[in-house]
Design a protein around this motif. Structure first.
Motif, mmCIF file in Angstrom:
data_model
loop_
_atom_site.group_PDB
_atom_site.id
_atom_site.type_symbol
_atom_site.label_atom_id
_atom_site.label_comp_id
_atom_site.label_asym_id
_atom_site.label_seq_id
_atom_site.Cartn_x
_atom_site.Cartn_y
_atom_site.Cartn_z
ATOM 1 N N GLY A 182 0.830 -1.213 0.000
ATOM 2 C CA GLY A 182 0.000 0.000 0.000
ATOM 3 C C GLY A 182 0.856 1.252 0.000
ATOM 4 O O GLY A 182 0.531 2.239 -0.666
ATOM 5 N N GLY A 183 1.963 1.206 0.735
ATOM 6 C CA GLY A 183 2.853 2.364 0.783
ATOM 7 C C GLY A 183 3.472 2.658 -0.569
ATOM 8 O O GLY A 183 3.628 3.820 -0.955
ATOM 9 N N VAL A 184 3.806 1.609 -1.294
ATOM 10 C CA VAL A 184 4.385 1.802 -2.631
ATOM 11 C C VAL A 184 3.398 2.543 -3.524
ATOM 12 O O VAL A 184 3.763 3.501 -4.221
ATOM 13 C CB VAL A 184 4.746 0.430 -3.262
ATOM 14 C CG1 VAL A 184 4.947 0.561 -4.765
ATOM 15 C CG2 VAL A 184 5.992 -0.140 -2.603
ATOM 16 N N VAL A 185 2.145 2.141 -3.483
ATOM 17 C CA VAL A 185 1.172 2.761 -4.390
ATOM 18 C C VAL A 185 0.829 4.181 -3.941
ATOM 19 O O VAL A 185 0.730 5.097 -4.754
ATOM 20 C CB VAL A 185 -0.079 1.877 -4.546
ATOM 21 C CG1 VAL A 185 -1.167 2.597 -5.331
ATOM 22 C CG2 VAL A 185 0.306 0.577 -5.252
ATOM 23 N N GLN A 186 0.716 4.378 -2.634
ATOM 24 C CA GLN A 186 0.478 5.752 -2.164
ATOM 25 C C GLN A 186 1.704 6.622 -2.473
ATOM 26 O O GLN A 186 1.589 7.768 -2.891
ATOM 27 C CB GLN A 186 0.169 5.776 -0.663
ATOM 28 C CG GLN A 186 -0.407 7.120 -0.222
ATOM 29 C CD GLN A 186 -0.924 7.108 1.208
ATOM 30 O OE1 GLN A 186 -0.653 6.198 1.985
ATOM 31 N NE2 GLN A 186 -1.680 8.129 1.561
ATOM 32 N N GLY A 187 2.874 6.034 -2.268
ATOM 33 C CA GLY A 187 4.108 6.765 -2.569
ATOM 34 C C GLY A 187 4.209 7.092 -4.051
ATOM 35 O O GLY A 187 4.531 8.211 -4.444
ATOM 36 N N ALA A 188 3.910 6.116 -4.887
ATOM 37 C CA ALA A 188 3.994 6.338 -6.334
ATOM 38 C C ALA A 188 2.948 7.358 -6.773
ATOM 39 O O ALA A 188 3.203 8.212 -7.624
ATOM 40 C CB ALA A 188 3.791 5.023 -7.083
ATOM 41 N N SER A 189 1.778 7.290 -6.163
ATOM 42 C CA SER A 189 0.712 8.222 -6.512
ATOM 43 C C SER A 189 1.132 9.655 -6.177
ATOM 44 O O SER A 189 0.967 10.572 -6.995
ATOM 45 C CB SER A 189 -0.557 7.823 -5.745
ATOM 46 O OG SER A 189 -1.646 8.636 -6.077
ATOM 47 N N THR A 190 1.699 9.848 -4.982
ATOM 48 C CA THR A 190 2.136 11.200 -4.619
ATOM 49 C C THR A 190 3.332 11.639 -5.480
ATOM 50 O O THR A 190 3.549 12.824 -5.688
ATOM 51 C CB THR A 190 2.536 11.309 -3.128
ATOM 52 O OG1 THR A 190 3.489 10.292 -2.830
ATOM 53 C CG2 THR A 190 1.345 11.147 -2.221
ATOM 54 N N THR A 191 4.094 10.678 -5.971
ATOM 55 C CA THR A 191 5.244 11.032 -6.804
ATOM 56 C C THR A 191 4.833 11.430 -8.215
ATOM 57 O O THR A 191 5.354 12.383 -8.781
ATOM 58 C CB THR A 191 6.210 9.827 -6.918
ATOM 59 O OG1 THR A 191 6.517 9.366 -5.615
ATOM 60 C CG2 THR A 191 7.484 10.211 -7.648
ATOM 61 N N LEU A 192 3.900 10.683 -8.772
ATOM 62 C CA LEU A 192 3.605 10.861 -10.195
ATOM 63 C C LEU A 192 2.393 11.750 -10.463
ATOM 64 O O LEU A 192 2.319 12.387 -11.498
ATOM 65 C CB LEU A 192 3.377 9.485 -10.849
ATOM 66 C CG LEU A 192 4.547 8.496 -10.723
ATOM 67 C CD1 LEU A 192 4.176 7.146 -11.321
ATOM 68 C CD2 LEU A 192 5.801 9.052 -11.403
ATOM 69 N N LEU A 193 1.451 11.740 -9.539
ATOM 70 C CA LEU A 193 0.169 12.372 -9.857
ATOM 71 C C LEU A 193 -0.198 13.571 -8.988
ATOM 72 O O LEU A 193 -0.955 14.432 -9.414
ATOM 73 C CB LEU A 193 -0.966 11.343 -9.712
ATOM 74 C CG LEU A 193 -0.905 10.110 -10.605
ATOM 75 C CD1 LEU A 193 -1.967 9.101 -10.171
ATOM 76 C CD2 LEU A 193 -1.119 10.500 -12.056
#
Ligand code: FAD
Ligand code: FES
Ligand code: FES
Lengths: 155, 298, 785
Positions: free
Chosen positions: C680-691
């Motif tokens: 979950g952290g990876v996806v939240q992290g990726a979301s805040t990084t990319l979007l």
């Protein structure tokens, strides 16, 4: 404001209500019928937490008027399990932790149930496609997709 | 700073059963609004964009939810056909896969259960995903008003952001897709911020088919969403593709023409500059995809 | 050091991926969240009148038209608020008194019989403002000529370890001075100096904030709130009202995600002030999704200036950092983020000379608050990109550079203490191995570039030195156990882990345990807050302590009964056993009714209730001038993420093909839940990084909805999301466990940026890595306009 006498079937039970024009189906379910499984996460069709099945198709119940649901058949998360047991999707969600905080879960389960009904043996891409309208901030979706896969295999 | 309501403001809901009833309601002077799937109407009412006294639900009028074949492989799509039904309809999938692709690019499955093609067109957002398809398929929008029926070419329908060519008291009842040219190939490419499901930063629809009467032996139609005040056709690009031998160079030239035609603005999704560049990229990619498929068929 | 308790050989649930105990109610829809509780006909609704200006003085406020609307029961304003409140710095009123400091600042609250009516009435409240010049940037905000947002800063109550600068917009200045940085630059053969920017983002729990408050006729206030911090809310709200915490009761049922936004107090106090006007009526206040974006906490923005130098062998020598935090209108919670950033400024590296200034700056932006990672994702964005660039300039492999410089047991941290055993290097090595570090993969198309990157991280629970936990273990008649805790289940699995720990430390089967819920400050034992990834560790220790207490009572009883010594007794699988006499007795025969004395002369024992608590007693103050001290924090969790991605050079879109996480959790009490946190952290992290970026245009939020502010959906999942558990035990953790909730989104952004650098040979110093930003950077690199 006009009110309307409506009747609809919710999880197999015939319900009657008098609703104002501007009441959405989500509010009818949650505040009048006490079915609080479907959630309000945005009231704008964006998050999917309010998803219920209406006449066989999943809809955002925050964007359907209660009066528009007159005569329809609704299934909410409360209607997925029965005395004979849980839906295979629910079993799978428990098995692989497809739920964390659980707020998106009812909407996810409803979307997934409607999806498996129309696509019994889906590919992973089809699963993702079908669930793209259900936002989840906790799981990263990994175990949600896994749950649907397991339920599809079992069902 | 717009402040969004928690719920819908007050209005009276009326489910219309006949066109005449709708005309009557629209004439009675009270501010009213037509309703189909409501996915634009409700959201805009929460935002405070308008606050009608009456919402007239027109999706149950006769014929509004059906898809019928017309003579010679054309289709008549009821304005209130939802986007999932549209995307999954065997005739649409067979003859107008471009339209299915465009419909499927909208939001999410559950939103598309309610959202209609007619609503998408009437809402006339520059980002409307079915609009470029309607443009390249040269759809006719059929409206009913107290003066009877009016047939509006898609080309003339979009008059500004959120503005359409319907007159007071007119309602859209169907969308007619004329018979497709022979052996057509279509693509709709949409760029959003997410991988899928966002509103378009840029949308490009391309329809191509072999035609011996053109210099290149092919004809192409191209339309864009989200890069001008309305969805637009790109005649300059189409001319290039008709008049020059098709290959990478011609396709690039056409894509550049698309970029020149686009008049994008900055918004929360992207800047005008990025949109311009992306029109070219996506026009090129869509043309390539169509060209490759045409080549395969030839 | 926690004494090992519990069974010696019967199968323990510790380290087992037992299913979540809250999964069943969550999949059936039975789980009650705050908005699901039915309050009947007495229920009233509140809506808030909010400032439409980033900075203004309230000249006139007229509520009469709103009050006159039939169905409106009360209207409250700043006049109804007594004292300022805040967690570390009491700098905010529940409703503004004279001045508004961000778009969304509450000005008045309307209570009515329906939410729609309250909304309509709120639109009738007339407010006249005198618009003031806003502060919109933290670097500008510290300048002498900047408008002052809190002229009374010097009067605010503040925690001992927070240092406001009166007469400025700086509400905390954390200083750290270790070694001699200025001298050390001359020993460096490579120096990299950069400035990074991190925008505001929002937590977007899928459940928006909601509180129902009610004042009864005795004056007691009850709140039903979606809350990470029932006890802190009770305490802070009571203080702001001049009441005792005894008279404020917070009940918090299931929480639909928090990620920090539901910690401390944000909107909950609004409902309380409104409820005080309508005694006997519950008043429900729920934020719309749109309000959620700018009226709840947001993650603070950051401008980070970082300079790092290494010697010719690639050893880190010196580091200098300046952090300017865009902390928003009120920084009552944010001040401690800026402190945590200060003492964690080196990242998990051994750096002999360090100079850091971390400034918490008031701006006319939404209120900054804790968000998953508590400053660490923001600072690691700069740290880990700088380290990558340093390695590049040194011509060293980036993994090797990190292995050479990362903290190892005994290394001295920035605050001058020796670090405990910690698996930074092991995490880095394992993540690198899983991503096939060093192997160049081919891209899937000519217009795509592929690359790999990694980033390491550390994070300590940031909290007051004496944040405590407590637990109660009550046996039922059949020896099943009700475990009382105050730690909240936010989705992270805390209650499942609590049940595992309770079962194992008592010596009873897992399915004998039920966690008493919902958390209710009136019945649940004290817990500081469910934040900081501290619950498994701190609450876990309290449960163990309570289990020990219960076991001691049981052993005393049985020892007396059997005429043995307690030391020879144990509880295994729900039976008391003696290793000496080999006697055994099922717990159900004694835990409530006691045991009959010999010859019917009476009974001994009685209901067994174990009480336990835990509070670290070793965290010391840091010197205000140097940031040095014996022990700054309880411990650090460390880890690494490695990314394999592709970037489309024609659109700038990044596609994550593989992400590997490896974190040192000390001990995985429940490996599946640990992995779930990493995924979950990876996806939240990726979301805040990319979007993600909350766009603030001159202080006005312009993308406050899920349509305009996108977060990752299923379509944005990385191709593979792989988790690796590393276990270097924590000396005072339950079975050696440390937290993992926040850490998994800390290194994601720099790992992606580093992979992008590998793929495309470019560095982007500002978040997010939106397709447009990447596209522009690619063009710039090609020398195109
Ligand atoms: C979360 C979300 C995501 C979305 N994503 C997309 C997207 O990706 N792409 C996209 O294109 N759109 C998107 N939309 C917009 C919307 O869903 C579509 O435009 C949809 O097709 C509208 O159809 P509807 O039936 O819901 O229209 P309605 O909301 O019922 O009506 C739309 C407009 O048409 C008028 N109208 C309705 N019926 C008639 C009629 N018969 N004659 C004349 N006027 C009429 C209405 O008064 C209104 O102005 C999104 C909306 C939401 C809420
Ligand atoms: S509440 Fe309906 S989609 Fe979010
Ligand atoms: S489980 Fe929390 S939002 Fe999905």
């Amino acid at each position: 404001m006009a009110t309307h006498k409506i009747s609809l079937t919710v999880n197999g039970v015939l319900e009657q209500a008098e609703v104002p024009s501007n009441m959405v189906l989500l509010t009818l379910l949650r505040e009048r019928l006490g079915l609080t499984g479907a959630k309000n996460g945005c009231a704008a069709g964006e998050c999917g937490a309010c998803t219920v099945i209406m006449d066989g198709e999943p809809v955002n119940s925050c964007l359907v008027l209660a009066v528009e649901a007159d005569g329809s058949e609704i299934v909410t998360v409360e209607g997925l399990s029965s005395e004979s047991g849980l839906d295979p999707l629910q079993e799978a969600m428990i098995e692989v932790s497809g739920t964390q905080c659980g707020f998106c879960t009812p909407g996810v389960l409803i979307s997934a149930r409607a999806f498996l009904d129309r696509t019994p043996s889906p590919s992973e891409d089809e699963i993702k496609e079908a669930l793209r309208g259900n936002l989840c901030r906790c799981t990263g979706y990994v175990r949600i997709v896994e749950s649907v896969k397991i339920a599809a295999k079992g069902g | 700073m717009k402040s969004v309501r928690p719920g819908l403001p007050e209005f009276d809901y009326i489910r219309a059963e006949t066109i005449e009833q709708v005309s009557e309601l629209l004439k009675n002077g009270k501010p009213s609004r037509l309703l189909m799937g409501g996915t634009d109407v409700f959201v805009q009412m929460r935002d405070g964009a308008f606050s009608p006294a009456i919402l007239v639900d027109v999706k149950h009028l006769p014929g509004m939810q059906s898809i019928q074949k017309t003579g010679n492989k054309g289709l008549r799509i009821g304005a209130a056909v939802d986007l999932n039904t549209l995307a999954g309809h065997p005739e649409v999938v067979k003859s107008f896969p471009l339209l299915a692709e465009a419909a499927q690019s909208v939001a999410s499955y559950q939103l598309r259960s309610r959202a209609t093609m007619g609503g998408n067109l009437c809402n006339a957002s520059p980002a409307a995903d079915t609009a470029p398809a309607a443009l390249v398929l040269e759809a006719i929008l059929v409206a009913q008003g107290s003066n009877g029926e009016r047939r509006i070419p898609a080309h003339d329908f979009f008059t500004g952001p959120g503005q359409n060519a319907l007159q007071d008291g007119e309602i859209l009842t169907s969308i007619e897709i004329p018979p497709p040219p022979k052996g057509p190939v279509g693509r709709y490419l949409k760029l959003g911020r997410n991988a899928e499901g966002d509103l378009a930063i840029v949308g490009v629809a391309v329809l191509g088919y072999a035609d011996k009467t053109s210099e290149s032996g092919f004809r192409f139609r191209m339309a864009l969403s989200s890069v001008a005040p309305t969805p637009i056709r790109v005649p300059t690009a189409e001319d290039i593709l008709e008049s020059r031998t098709i290959g990478d160079e011609t396709i690039s030239a056409a894509a550049q023409a698309a970029r020149k035609t686009a008049k994008p603005i900055d918004d929360v999704r992207a800047s005008a500059g990025y949109r311009s560049a992306m029109v070219e990229v996506h026009a090129r990619r869509a043309l390539h995809a169509v060209w490759t498929a045409l080549g395969r068929e030839a | 050091m926690t004494e090992k308790v519990g069974p010696k050989s019967f199968p323990s649930p510790i380290g087992e991926s037992v299913p979540r105990i809250d999964a069943l109610p969550k999949v059936t829809g039975e789980a009650k969240f705050t908005d699901d509780i039915q309050f009947g006909a007495d229920l009233l609704y509140g809506r808030i009148v909010r400032s439409p200006h980033p900075h203004a003085r309230i000249k006139r406020l007229d509520v009469s038209k709103a009050l006159a609307l039939p169905g409106v029961k009360a209207v409250v304003t700043g006049e109804d608020c007594k004292d300022r409140f805040g967690l570390y710095l009491k700098d905010r009123y529940t409703f503004c008194k004279e001045r508004v400091r961000y778009v969304g600042d509450p000005v008045a609250g309307v209570v009515a019989t329906s939410e729609n009516l309250a909304e309509e009435a709120s639109r009738l409240v007339e407010v006249e403002y005198e618009v003031l010049e806003p502060v919109l940037d933290p670097v500008a905000g510290v300048q002498k000529d900047s408008p002052l947002l809190h002229p009374q800063l010097k009067d605010y109550t503040v925690a001992s370890f927070i240092y406001p600068k009166h007469g400025t917009n700086i509400s905390n200045h954390f200083k750290l001075r270790k070694g001699d940085v200025e001298k050390a630059w001359s020993e460096c053969s490579v120096i990299v100096e950069r400035e990074y920017r991190v925008p505001h983002v929002q937590h977007t729990p899928i459940e928006p904030h909601i509180t129902v408050a009610k004042q009864d006729r005795s004056g007691q206030i009850t709140l039903w709130a979606s809350s990470q911090s029932p006890f802190a809310q009770r305490d802070l709200i009571a203080a702001s009202l001049g009441m005792s915490p005894r008279d404020v009761r917070v009940i918090s049922p299931f929480v639909g995600g928090g990620f920090g936004s539901k910690a401390g107090v944000s909107m909950e106090a609004l409902a309380v002030i409104m409820a005080q006007k309508v005694p006997g009526h519950p008043v429900k206040v729920r934020l719309t999704r749109e309000e959620e974006f700018y009226c709840a906490f947001v993650r603070q923005g950051l401008v980070a200036k970082i300079k790092v130098g290494a010697d010719a062998h690639g050893k880190l020598v010196a580091m200098k950092t300046e952090y300017y935090w865009d902390a928003g209108a009120y920084t009552e919670y944010g001040v401690n983020i800026t402190r945590a950033a200060g003492y964690s400024c080196t990242g998990p590296y051994d750096v002999p000379n360090v100079w850091t200034d971390s400034y918490c700056v008031y701006t006319n932006h939404p209120v900054g608050g804790p968000m998953r990672g508590f400053g660490m994702p923001e600072i690691h964005w700069g740290i880990e990109q700088t380290m990558d660039q340093l390695a590049e300039e040194l011509g060293m492999d980036k993994l090797e550079f990190r292995l050479k410089n990362c903290l190892r047991e005994g290394s001295i941290t920035a605050t001058g203490s020796a670090i405990h055993p910690i698996g930074v290097a092991e995490c880095a090595a394992k993540a690198a191995e899983a991503i096939d570090w060093g192997e160049k993969e081919s891209s899937s198309a000519p217009h795509k570039l592929r690359g790999k990157g990694l980033a390491i991280m550390w994070k300590a629970p940031a909290m007051p030195p004496n944040a405590g936990s407590s637990a109660l273990i009550r046996f039922n008649e059949d020896a099943t156990v009700s475990v009382g805790i105050g730690g909240q289940e936010l989705g992270q699995g805390a209650h499942t882990i609590a049940a595992q720990i309770a079962a194992a430390s008592l010596g009873v089967p897992m399915d004998w345990i039920r966690i008493s819920g919902p958390i209710d400050t009136q019945y649940s034992p004290y817990e500081w807050q469910t934040v900081a990834s501290r619950i498994t560790w701190s609450m876990g220790n309290a449960i163990i302590d309570a289990a020990k207490d219960a076991r001691r009572q049981i052993f005393d009883l049985v020892a007396q009964q059997w005429e043995e010594t307690p030391a020879d007794l144990d509880i295994r699988d729900g039976q008391v056993i003696s290793y000496k006499s080999e006697r055994s007795e099922p717990l159900e025969n004694l835990v409530v009714y006691g045991l009959p004395k010999e010859d019917d002369s009476g009974w001994r024992g009685g209901p067994i209730i174990g009480r336990g608590s835990f509070m670290p007693d070793y965290v010391s103050a840091l010197d205000p001038e140097t940031g040095q001290g014996p022990r700054a924090v309880v411990h650090f969790t460390a880890g690494c993420q490695a990314v394999d991605l592709e970037v489309d050079t024609e659109t700038g879109k990044i596609e994550l093909l593989r992400v590997v996480s490896a974190f040192d959790v000390g001990k995985a009490i429940n490996p599946d839940q640990v992995r779930a946190q990493m995924e979950g952290g990876v996806v939240q992290g990726a979301s805040t990084t990319l979007l993600e970026q909350l766009r603030l245009d001159e202080g006005f939020p312009i993308n406050a909805s899920f349509t305009d502010y996108r977060i990752a959906s299923t379509m944005d999942m990385p191709g593979e999301n792989i988790s690796i558990i590393v276990e270097v035990p924590q000396d005072d953790g339950p079975w050696g466990a440390r937290g993992i909730g926040e850490h998994s989104m800390v290194p994601t952004a720099p790992a992606i940026a580093n992979a992008l650098a590998d793929a495309a040979g470019l560095r982007i110093l500002d978040l997010p890595l939106s397709a447009e930003r990447v596209f522009n950077a690619l063009r710039e690199k090609e020398g195109m306009p």
